[in-house]
Design an enzyme around this catalytic site. Structure first.
Site, short mmCIF file in Angstrom:
data_model
loop_
_atom_site.label_atom_id
_atom_site.label_comp_id
_atom_site.label_asym_id
_atom_site.label_seq_id
_atom_site.Cartn_x
_atom_site.Cartn_y
_atom_site.Cartn_z
N GLU A 193 -9.36 -10.04 -8.11
CA GLU A 193 -8.17 -9.20 -7.92
C GLU A 193 -7.38 -8.94 -9.01
OE1 GLU A 193 -7.29 -9.24 -3.65
OE2 GLU A 193 -9.51 -8.64 -3.09
N LYS A 203 0.89 -1.10 -0.10
CA LYS A 203 -0.16 0.04 0.14
C LYS A 203 0.65 1.23 0.03
CE LYS A 203 -3.80 -2.38 2.42
NZ LYS A 203 -4.83 -2.33 3.72
N HIS A 209 -1.89 -5.67 1.19
CA HIS A 209 -2.85 -6.09 1.13
C HIS A 209 -2.82 -7.53 0.46
CE1 HIS A 209 -6.78 -7.21 -0.71
NE2 HIS A 209 -6.16 -7.62 -1.62
N TYR A 217 -12.30 -2.28 -3.12
CA TYR A 217 -12.71 -2.46 -1.76
C TYR A 217 -14.16 -2.37 -1.79
CZ TYR A 217 -8.12 -2.49 0.32
OH TYR A 217 -6.88 -2.54 0.89
N ASN A 234 -1.88 -0.27 7.37
CA ASN A 234 -1.36 -1.47 7.58
C ASN A 234 -0.41 -2.21 6.40
OD1 ASN A 234 -3.29 -2.20 5.83
ND2 ASN A 234 -4.53 -3.20 7.38
#
Ligand code: GTP
Ligand code: MG
Length: 148
Positions: A126, A9, A115, A49, A112
């Site tokens: 995805e 990310k 992914h 998402y 975080n």
């Protein structure tokens, strides 16, 4: 062989963690099938998402994931979807085990680092969302017989 979608990310990219993360998957014995640095559009973020559309943090999540470049990857190997989730650790880094990527490098759930697809179905969805077929390479790693 099973494939999964993994993405560093924007926080992971800005903190210089691309190499460390790629290295963990490489050393584990998984095969890198595709990779690219890219800027996610708002449309792609909302699609990726989509399952969280009704959650209170959705706007924040879309803003965050589009706030800078991400490093998108496809990794391949036996049970790679489930094993990657273990390597990544719990969604909230405060609950992620030491030794996991989030456990070692992240502090808050909103930043975080990484992914990983949560199921075979998500992985397929995805991968198709982020990669064209011609961006993936099918090959055998020289050390395969020492891993399987
Ligand atoms: P991903 O691999 O990013 O999909 O994470 P995950 O599968 O471990 O968690 P989940 O799909 O449930 O949530 C997606 C992402 O939304 C998380 O990785 C967090 O970055 C973010 N997120 C989840 N809960 C919260 C929250 O309470 N606040 C904020 N700001 N972000 C959240
Ligand atoms: Mg998820």
């Amino acid at each position: 062989m099973e494939k999964t979608f993994i993405m560093v990310k924007p926080d992971g990219v800005q903190r210089g963690l691309i190499g460390e993360i790629v290295s963990r998957f490489e050393k584990k014995g998984f095969v890198l099938a595709g990779a690219k640095l890219m800027q996610i559009s708002t449309e792609l973020a909302e699609e990726h998402y989509g399952e969280h559309k009704e959650r209170p943090f959705f706007g924040e999540l879309v803003d965050f994931i589009t706030s800078g470049p991400v490093f998108a990857m496809v990794w391949e190997g036996e049970d790679v979807v489930k094993t990657s989730r273990h390597m990544i650790g719990a969604t909230n880094p405060q609950e992620a085990n030491p030794g996991s990527i989030r456990g070692d490098y992240a502090v808050t759930v909103g930043k975080n680092i990484i992914h990983g697809s949560d199921s075979l179905e998500s992985a397929e969805r995805e991968i198709n969302l982020f990669f064209n077929g011609n961006e993936l390479v099918d090959y055998t790693r020289q050390d395969k017989t020492w891993i399987y």
